[in-house]
Scaffold this active site. Structure first.
Site, PDB file in Angstrom:
ATOM      1  N   LEU A  37      -2.981  -4.396 -11.059  1.00  0.00           N
ATOM      2  CA  LEU A  37      -3.822  -3.911  -9.962  1.00  0.00           C
ATOM      3  C   LEU A  37      -3.358  -2.552  -9.465  1.00  0.00           C
ATOM      4  O   LEU A  37      -4.138  -1.760  -8.953  1.00  0.00           O
ATOM      5  CB  LEU A  37      -3.763  -4.888  -8.785  1.00  0.00           C
ATOM      6  CG  LEU A  37      -4.390  -6.263  -8.976  1.00  0.00           C
ATOM      7  CD1 LEU A  37      -4.083  -7.140  -7.770  1.00  0.00           C
ATOM      8  CD2 LEU A  37      -5.889  -6.150  -9.155  1.00  0.00           C
ATOM      9  N   VAL A  83       0.373   0.363  -9.324  1.00  0.00           N
ATOM     10  CA  VAL A  83       1.766   0.654  -9.614  1.00  0.00           C
ATOM     11  C   VAL A  83       2.292   1.520  -8.486  1.00  0.00           C
ATOM     12  O   VAL A  83       1.592   2.408  -8.013  1.00  0.00           O
ATOM     13  CB  VAL A  83       1.906   1.443 -10.937  1.00  0.00           C
ATOM     14  CG1 VAL A  83       3.356   1.690 -11.258  1.00  0.00           C
ATOM     15  CG2 VAL A  83       1.230   0.693 -12.075  1.00  0.00           C
ATOM     16  N   GLY A  84       3.485   1.239  -8.044  1.00  0.00           N
ATOM     17  CA  GLY A  84       4.082   2.074  -7.005  1.00  0.00           C
ATOM     18  C   GLY A  84       5.537   2.279  -7.310  1.00  0.00           C
ATOM     19  O   GLY A  84       6.049   1.752  -8.306  1.00  0.00           O
ATOM     20  N   PHE A 134       7.947   1.001  -5.998  1.00  0.00           N
ATOM     21  CA  PHE A 134       8.675  -0.255  -5.873  1.00  0.00           C
ATOM     22  C   PHE A 134       8.483  -1.149  -7.081  1.00  0.00           C
ATOM     23  O   PHE A 134       9.216  -2.107  -7.263  1.00  0.00           O
ATOM     24  CB  PHE A 134       8.164  -0.995  -4.650  1.00  0.00           C
ATOM     25  CG  PHE A 134       6.669  -1.184  -4.708  1.00  0.00           C
ATOM     26  CD1 PHE A 134       5.836  -0.247  -4.120  1.00  0.00           C
ATOM     27  CD2 PHE A 134       6.113  -2.250  -5.373  1.00  0.00           C
ATOM     28  CE1 PHE A 134       4.462  -0.384  -4.203  1.00  0.00           C
ATOM     29  CE2 PHE A 134       4.739  -2.387  -5.454  1.00  0.00           C
ATOM     30  CZ  PHE A 134       3.921  -1.460  -4.878  1.00  0.00           C
ATOM     31  N   GLY A 135       7.468  -0.905  -7.883  1.00  0.00           N
ATOM     32  CA  GLY A 135       7.192  -1.787  -9.005  1.00  0.00           C
ATOM     33  C   GLY A 135       5.704  -1.928  -9.238  1.00  0.00           C
ATOM     34  O   GLY A 135       4.930  -1.065  -8.846  1.00  0.00           O
ATOM     35  N   VAL A 193       1.987  -4.302  -9.417  1.00  0.00           N
ATOM     36  CA  VAL A 193       1.272  -5.395  -8.774  1.00  0.00           C
ATOM     37  C   VAL A 193       0.236  -5.948  -9.751  1.00  0.00           C
ATOM     38  O   VAL A 193      -0.559  -5.194 -10.315  1.00  0.00           O
ATOM     39  CB  VAL A 193       0.561  -4.919  -7.493  1.00  0.00           C
ATOM     40  CG1 VAL A 193      -0.114  -6.096  -6.807  1.00  0.00           C
ATOM     41  CG2 VAL A 193       1.556  -4.259  -6.556  1.00  0.00           C
ATOM     42  N   LYS A 226       3.558  -8.982  -6.664  1.00  0.00           N
ATOM     43  CA  LYS A 226       4.275  -7.711  -6.678  1.00  0.00           C
ATOM     44  C   LYS A 226       5.656  -7.933  -7.269  1.00  0.00           C
ATOM     45  O   LYS A 226       6.434  -8.728  -6.766  1.00  0.00           O
ATOM     46  CB  LYS A 226       4.409  -7.154  -5.269  1.00  0.00           C
ATOM     47  CG  LYS A 226       4.968  -5.754  -5.253  1.00  0.00           C
ATOM     48  CD  LYS A 226       5.327  -5.305  -3.871  1.00  0.00           C
ATOM     49  CE  LYS A 226       6.786  -5.643  -3.600  1.00  0.00           C
ATOM     50  NZ  LYS A 226       7.209  -5.180  -2.273  1.00  0.00           N
ATOM     51  N   ASP A 259       1.889   2.839   9.784  1.00  0.00           N
ATOM     52  CA  ASP A 259       1.258   3.444   8.607  1.00  0.00           C
ATOM     53  C   ASP A 259      -0.189   2.971   8.492  1.00  0.00           C
ATOM     54  O   ASP A 259      -0.627   2.516   7.448  1.00  0.00           O
ATOM     55  CB  ASP A 259       2.068   3.126   7.350  1.00  0.00           C
ATOM     56  CG  ASP A 259       1.833   4.145   6.238  1.00  0.00           C
ATOM     57  OD1 ASP A 259       1.211   5.193   6.517  1.00  0.00           O
ATOM     58  OD2 ASP A 259       2.257   3.891   5.105  1.00  0.00           O
TER      59      ASP A 259
END
Ligand SMILES: *[C@@H]1O[C@H](CO)[C@@H](O)[C@H](O)[C@H]1NC(C)=O
Ligand SMILES: *[C@@H]1O[C@H](CO)[C@@H](O)[C@H](O)[C@H]1NC(C)=O
Length: 856
Positions: free
Chosen positions: A520, A522-523, A525-526, A528, A542, A638
């Site tokens: 779904l 990518v960030g 942190f890893g 999803v 995640k 945020d």
């Protein structure tokens, strides 16, 4: 911004009226002397006020009087020169401006450019340049604000900026302060390869991706060649200067320099000498003998910084000390935050002597005037050592687009840019002719550059469909779900309400072994993934990077914190898996993704006004709950359209609590904290005073309301200056009562004017300059409810049942139902009743003022 420095502003205005702006024509010059693999498309090296070309660090700076006809005619600039031997030749001439003046550069290749400025107050110039006070701005950013050498600790000054140029020209304007003059000795405007500076970096504490860097200006404040000599423009294909690190070491003897031959450095595919020269990677600081009994300590560098800004920090590593792979494992800290934990370079690079770098966004430590960077050995490692090869620290422009102070370009340049258009055209044609010739040259000599892919600045960023740290369902809630589905596949429940524990095998089954087709997002942190649990429940999974920057302890703390929250309008955490050192969080699946994707940038059908109101109301409720629902209020920090997710019924839920903070205690009015959040949404007051209150979320929510109405991004640097920031732009139209002129064309004619008016007023109040003038989230909610009521009443009166294509059936009309609520629910110890029965108790007072129109 308007409230500051009005005095300066007035003076600048007077000056602008008296003096015709001076614009200097610049010819394009192709640099030579570097055997570089990279040749900048735009490469202006200008020796200001010099009668001849000047060679400096093997590069030729062209005199700006080559095209001096304009300068002579306007007669308000003068030149100055000196014969002394120090400082270097580039500082030996200057152009002095008695009024506002600009250099305009034609830009061939959009994207980041170095803007380098050289200043030296030449002693015999007729003017006292040491006390000259001036501001320097580009089209969108303030580089210097009221700078004077009187306050500067040094005899000459070199400044380097990385500015993203999004139009065909770059204008550098020099603005003298009251009765003063401005001056400049030399200017560089040079293309930077696209790959060198990223759009995203990792923010710390908590670690969360920071997007949108390419919309911001950067100023180099430190660039260090650890354990190595000074490198100047001759040694760097991008003309950068790298200085030795020793004077920044906290404890001198803590570090010991090492070096290898630069020829030993093997660049991997993704890293080039443009990232950093091999001379940087070939030297390093390692752990010295600090005269301590315990050889487990950090090497720490301390930098003085302005706490009002955030900083881009890039660390360069290259293992030039190990004899074999997996020997050197160490930690990197920025301030007191772990930035890279158990870093084993060889596991990332596959070989020794291979460069690696990583980017972070940080601010000063605990609002002090310093930023620290440390490396220290990992306790689990064989070898007690740590290394660093290079370090770059760049200041990030603030909310008003400034790198120096709190005034925006707009407030420093009172005259409208259109007044200059006559002169601009003349210059355009001169530059255009020169550029045409040069274009041919470029075409002949550097045709290989054509192959270079140009990235658009308006690139669609991958959205993060899920909160980095969501909020959790409680254990009670879990058992309800299990009972309902009848397949209690739950293996174990932890004792402390942390949600459900998943076995790694379950996660593998749910995501089809992390099938990339189910990805779904990518960030930093890893990744999803979409997943399906055994009972058929859709979830989002995640998975933290195996060697994630986020430590296990932090991972656990996040889950524990989030288990305190539960609300229908907050995205829920279902459970987690920490088996086999995995760090996996399982969230409820939000079928319709982020709100933003339903507003613009995608092909999704437009959303009706009523639906938009309902979504805003849902999000407002989630925030209202955060602010008031728990024992201690929680500030989201945020709030933006990518953090408002929509489920299959278009119910809005607030996500991503990665930056959340508990609010002020009862006896305090605010929380003092370093500024974090997303540009375009940041509360200007929070930015100025670093004091966080719930009203900062209210401001960001005001930006969301404007985005929902106008369907455009919060910040769009491509637009004319007055339109870049949606908050400013929307407010100016709202004040004129003409919001309908800028709203989404899809809404025109489909909105009840009274409803729009109420909505506009609500957004305006949210965007008030000062927090005290902004409404609480509860008031916002009430006003939005009212706007919805006006819309519904009008459509009931005026239109027959309208089943337009925009209508998505099954949207629960919850906003007007909450008076039925009776149970209070704060701590998650819910009775397990269906979903939202128990929520919003805290808001019922607000709703009791409403009349349910459908009840009539
Ligand atoms: C940097 O370049 C200069 C000029 O070419 C040269 O003299 C110097 O040795 C170089 N520095 C290093 C460390 O190679
Ligand atoms: C190194 O610095 C970090 C961050 O300040 C600190 O947490 C850690 O304890 C330090 N390690 C040692 C061995 O002093």
């Amino acid at each position: 911004m308007k409230f500051l420095g009005s005095e300066i502003l007035d003076r600048a205005k007077m000056k602008a009226v008296k003096l015709v702006p001076l614009v200097l024509a610049i010819i394009l010059f192709m640099g030579h002397g570097s055997c570089a693999s990279f040749t900048p498309v735009d490469n202006y090296l200008i020796a200001c006020g010099s009668s001849k070309n000047v060679t400096f660090q093997d590069r030729t700076f062209v005199s700006d009087s080559e095209h001096s006809s304009l300068v002579l005619r306007s007669g308000n600039s003068s030149v100055a020169s000196s014969n002394s031997t120090t400082p270097p030749p580039i500082y030996q001439s200057a152009r002095v401006f008695l009024g506002m003046a600009s250099y305009k550069f034609e830009i061939k290749q959009k994207g980041r450019h170095w803007v380098r400025l050289y200043f030296y107050p030449l002693p015999k110039s007729g003017e006292n340049l040491t006390s000259a006070s001036m501001s320097v701005v580009t089209d969108n950013f303030v580089l210097l604000n009221n700078f004077t050498f009187n306050k500067y600790n040094g005899s000459y000054m070199f400044k380097e900026y990385a500015i993203n140029v999004t139009s065909d020209t770059l204008t550098l304007t020099f603005v003298p302060s009251n009765n003063s003059v401005a001056f400049i000795n030399a200017i560089e405007v040079v293309s930077i390869p696209h790959e060198v500076l990223p759009d995203q970096a990792l923010a710390l504490n908590p670690s969360t991706p920071f997007n949108g860097l390419s919309e911001l200006a950067l100023e180099t404040v430190y660039r260090l060649n650890m354990g190595g000599p000074l490198l100047t423009a001759q040694n760097d294909t991008l003309g950068r200067v790298w200085e030795n690190d020793v004077k920044y070491l906290h404890v001198n003897s803590s570090a010991e320099s090492v070096s290898v031959s630069p020829a030993n450095i093997m660049y991997p595919a993704a890293i080039t000498p443009e990232t950093a020269p091999n001379l940087v990677y070939a030297t390093a600081e390692t752990m010295g003998d600090a005269n301590v009994p315990n050889d487990n300590f950090n090497i720490t560098w301390v930098f003085s910084v302005d706490p009002n800004f955030m900083y881009f920090v890039r660390v360069h590593f290259c293992d030039i000390v190990s004899k074999s792979l997996n020997n050197l494992v160490f930690n990197l800290f920025i301030n007191d935050d772990i930035a890279l934990g158990s870093l084993d370079l060889s596991s990332l690079t596959g070989e020794l002597g291979v460069p690696y770098y990583k980017d972070f966004v940080s601010n000063s430590s605990a609002n002090s005037h310093t930023l620290t960077v440390s490396v220290g050995p990992d306790t689990m490692a064989d070898l007690t050592d740590a290394i660093m090869n290079g370090l770059e620290i760049m200041r990030i422009s603030n909310e008003v687009g400034s790198l120096n102070g709190h005034l925006s370009v707009k407030s420093l340049l009172p005259s409208s840019p259109t007044k200059k258009s006559n002169i601009g055209i003349i210059i355009g044609s001169i530059v255009g002719a020169a550029a045409a010739v040069v274009l041919v040259l470029i075409g002949l000599c550097y045709c290989c550059l054509v192959a270079r892919k140009s990235k658009t600045t308006q690139q669609e960023r991958p959205w993060l469909p899920l909160p980095l740290y969501g909020n959790s369902q409680t254990m009670t809630k879990m058992s309800t779900t299990s009972q309902k589905s009848g397949t209690a596949s739950c293996i174990s429940l932890t004792s402390t309400n942390l949600g459900r524990f998943f076995m790694f095998q379950e996660i593998l089954d749910a995501t089809n072994k992390f099938d990339e087709n189910l990805l779904l997002g990518v960030g930093g942190f890893g990744r999803v993934y979409k997943g399906t649990l055994e009972d058929g429940t859709k979830v989002a999974v995640k998975r933290g990077n195996p060697r994630s920057e986020q430590g296990v302890a932090e991972f656990r703390t996040e889950i524990e914190m989030l288990s305190k929250l539960r609300h229908r309008h907050l995205v829920s955490l279902i459970g987690y898996c920490d088996e086999r050192s995995e760090m996996i969080l399982v969230y409820e699946y939000m079928a319709n993704g982020p709100l933003r994707s339903h507003l613009y940038g995608t092909d999704l059908p437009p959303v009706s006004w009523k639906q938009r109101l309902e979504i805003c109301i849902g999000a407002a409720r989630g925030l209202h709950y955060l602010h008031t629902g728990a024992a201690q209020s929680i500030i989201h920090r945020d709030v933006k359209t990518t953090n408002i997710l929509l489920d299959e019924n278009f119910v809005a839920k607030v996500a991503d609590f990665g930056l959340s903070k508990t609010g002020p205690a009862l006896d305090q009015t605010h929380v003092s904290t370093a500024v974090k959040g997303s540009f375009g949404y940041l509360d200007p007051e929070y930015f100025r005073r670093q004091q966080l209150t719930e009203k900062s979320d209210v401001y960001s929510f005001g930006v969301v309301l404007m985005e929902v109405l106008c369907t455009r991004p919060a910040l769009n640097p491509v637009l004319p200056r007055d339109q870049v920031n949606i908050a400013e732009w929307g407010m100016s139209w709202q004040k004129k009562g003409m919001l309908d002129q800028i709203m989404d064309p899809n809404l025109v004619g489909n909105v009840n004017p009274a409803s729009l008016k109420k909505f506009g007023e609500t957004a305006e109040k949210c965007l008030a300059e000062y927090g005290v003038d902004r409404p609480s989230m509860g008031d916002v909610l009430w006003n939005l409810e009212y706007a919805l009521q006006l819309e519904e009443t009008s459509s009931a009166l005026n239109e027959p049942e309208d089943n337009s294509t925009n209508h998505i059936p099954g949207i629960p009309l919850t906003p007007l139902e909450p008076f039925d609520n009776s149970v209070s629910m704060v701590d998650g110890g819910n009775s397990g009743t269906e979903d939202d029965d128990a929520e919003d108790a805290a808001t019922s007072a607000v709703f009791s003022q409403l009349v349910n129109p459908r009840g009539r």
